[in-house]
Design a protein around this motif. Structure first.
Motif, PDB file in Angstrom:
ATOM      1  N   TYR A 122      32.884   6.296 -34.757  1.00 49.93           N
ATOM      2  CA  TYR A 122      33.463   7.636 -34.611  1.00 49.93           C
ATOM      3  C   TYR A 122      33.454   8.383 -35.933  1.00 49.93           C
ATOM      4  O   TYR A 122      33.027   9.546 -35.999  1.00 49.93           O
ATOM      5  N   THR A 126      31.419  11.861 -36.694  1.00 54.01           N
ATOM      6  CA  THR A 126      32.146  13.131 -36.756  1.00 54.01           C
ATOM      7  C   THR A 126      32.427  13.626 -38.166  1.00 54.01           C
ATOM      8  O   THR A 126      32.694  14.806 -38.361  1.00 54.01           O
ATOM      9  N   LYS A 135      27.483  18.810 -40.452  1.00 51.07           N
ATOM     10  CA  LYS A 135      28.097  18.396 -39.201  1.00 51.07           C
ATOM     11  C   LYS A 135      27.028  18.198 -38.132  1.00 51.07           C
ATOM     12  O   LYS A 135      26.040  18.934 -38.081  1.00 51.07           O
ATOM     13  N   TRP A 286      32.969  16.257 -32.107  1.00 52.93           N
ATOM     14  CA  TRP A 286      32.924  17.422 -32.995  1.00 52.93           C
ATOM     15  C   TRP A 286      32.100  18.491 -32.300  1.00 52.93           C
ATOM     16  O   TRP A 286      30.994  18.211 -31.857  1.00 52.93           O
TER      17      TRP A 286
END
Length: 353
Positions: A122, A126, A135, A286
């Motif tokens: 995770y 993210t 990102k 995200w």
């Protein structure tokens, strides 16, 4: 729409990608996602596409980088250690603003770990797993049907924002079989035209240059600020989540992916025992749906975060909930999948029941 068919998760993702217009796939084998490149090796030639098994994950992501420069829909898949090896190339692609779809079928870790399901990637997914400020759009399916739908969506999001999109699943979603309905094949002639930036040959026009660096810090800062503005647009438009039996809930379970589908059974069992429980499931890890979770958390007795890791999404849950409700966490590590009974007992313990 097509009729419902029984299909394995990894193969369903592959077929959805093809129907979304993906015609280039580069990959290297690693369990538990091997059926996806195996499926693509068969299907790509059938639709006029190209499949190539590379010599390594590093080679894979650089081939994806090159293919994405042409504006062609391209995808790769891997599992946790392989995804780590791709991080440098992914950072380059984010800086160069290149569209591509990446699939990580997460396995137990850290290190080589095991081939059992996990959610231990995770943070990597993210928080920007590679170097620099960037990102990925991160989509987390909880069913095979949703894996199909989100894969189809991922290519559109990648093209719209010129950004890599990550589908993060795990061994349960990748290996289970469920009935799904596939979307129709996209007409390749209707796909977005990237002629304004893609490398398609410069005959008759000014050449395009795709780069992920600049030695002038002020130019590089400008490139970064362009990314920041793009990420703001994504955060404003692309948050996705599911709410399950939250209308009268006094306790909210937060979970994503496989654990979220397990949590639905917990909700049902808890309600039979008179505990008003609901589920909040982020679908986009995200951009994370902070505002909605904060709104939901107000006045609740407990926010109960459940994950197959040491509490990685818990950080985002805390950022969202602030001081509106107490937060507790329950998780299993190393590829252990929690049962509904285990989660319910842990929840009851936190509630003093």
């Amino acid at each position: 729409m097509s009729e419902r068919v029984l299909v394995k998760g990894t193969e369903a993702i592959g077929e959805a990608a093809i129907r979304a217009g993906c015609r280039l796939f580069f990959g290297y084998p690693i369990t538990p996602q091997n059926e996806l490149p195996e499926y693509m090796s068969k299907r790509m030639p059938e639709v006029g596409g190209t499949f190539l098994q590379t010599e390594s994950e590093v080679a894979t992501i650089n081939m994806v980088y090159g293919a994405a420069c042409t504006g062609t829909r391209v995808m790769t898949s891997t599992s946790s250690p392989g995804f780590s090896l791709m991080q440098e190339g992914i950072s380059y692609m984010a800086c160069a603003q290149l569209p591509a779809v990446l699939v990580n079928v997460v396995r137990g870790g850290p290190g080589l770990g095991d081939i059992q399901p996990s959610q231990g990637d995770y943070w990597q997914a993210t928080k920007g797993g590679g170097h620099g400020d960037y990102k990925l759009i991160v989509l987390a399916p909880s069913t095979v049907q949703e894996a199909v739908d989100l894969t189809y969506l991922a290519f559109d999001l990648a093209d719209e924002y010129r950004n890599p999109v990550l589908i993060i699943a795990d061994g349960v979603i990748g290996q289970m079989m469920e009935p799904v309905t596939f979307p129709e094949f996209r007409d390749l002639n209707t796909l977005p035209n990237h002629g304004s930036w893609a490398l398609t040959g410069a005959k008759g026009r000014e050449k395009h240059i795709v780069v992920s660096f600049d030695i002038d810090p002020y130019v590089l800062e400008k490139m970064n600020l362009e990314l920041v503005e793009k990420y703001k647009k994504i955060e404003a438009k692309e948050k996705r989540w599911e709410e399950y039996k939250l209308d009268d809930a006094e306790v909210v379970i937060t979970a994503f992916g496989t654990v979220a589908r397990i949590a639905k059974s917990v909700v049902e069992q808890a309600r039979k025992e008179g505990i008003k429980v609901g589920l909040f499931r982020p679908i986009t890890l995200w951009p994370f749906p902070y505002e909605r979770l904060e709104e939901i958390s107000r006045g609740k007795k407990l926010i109960f975060d459940v994950e197959m890791n040491m509490g990685q999404m818990l950080e985002d849950v805390k950022l969202a909930v602030k001081d509106h409700a107490p937060i507790e966490y329950y998780g299993r590590l190393g590829g252990v999948v929690p049962t509904p009974d285990e989660i319910l007992q842990a929840l009851k313990s936190k509630l003093g029941r």
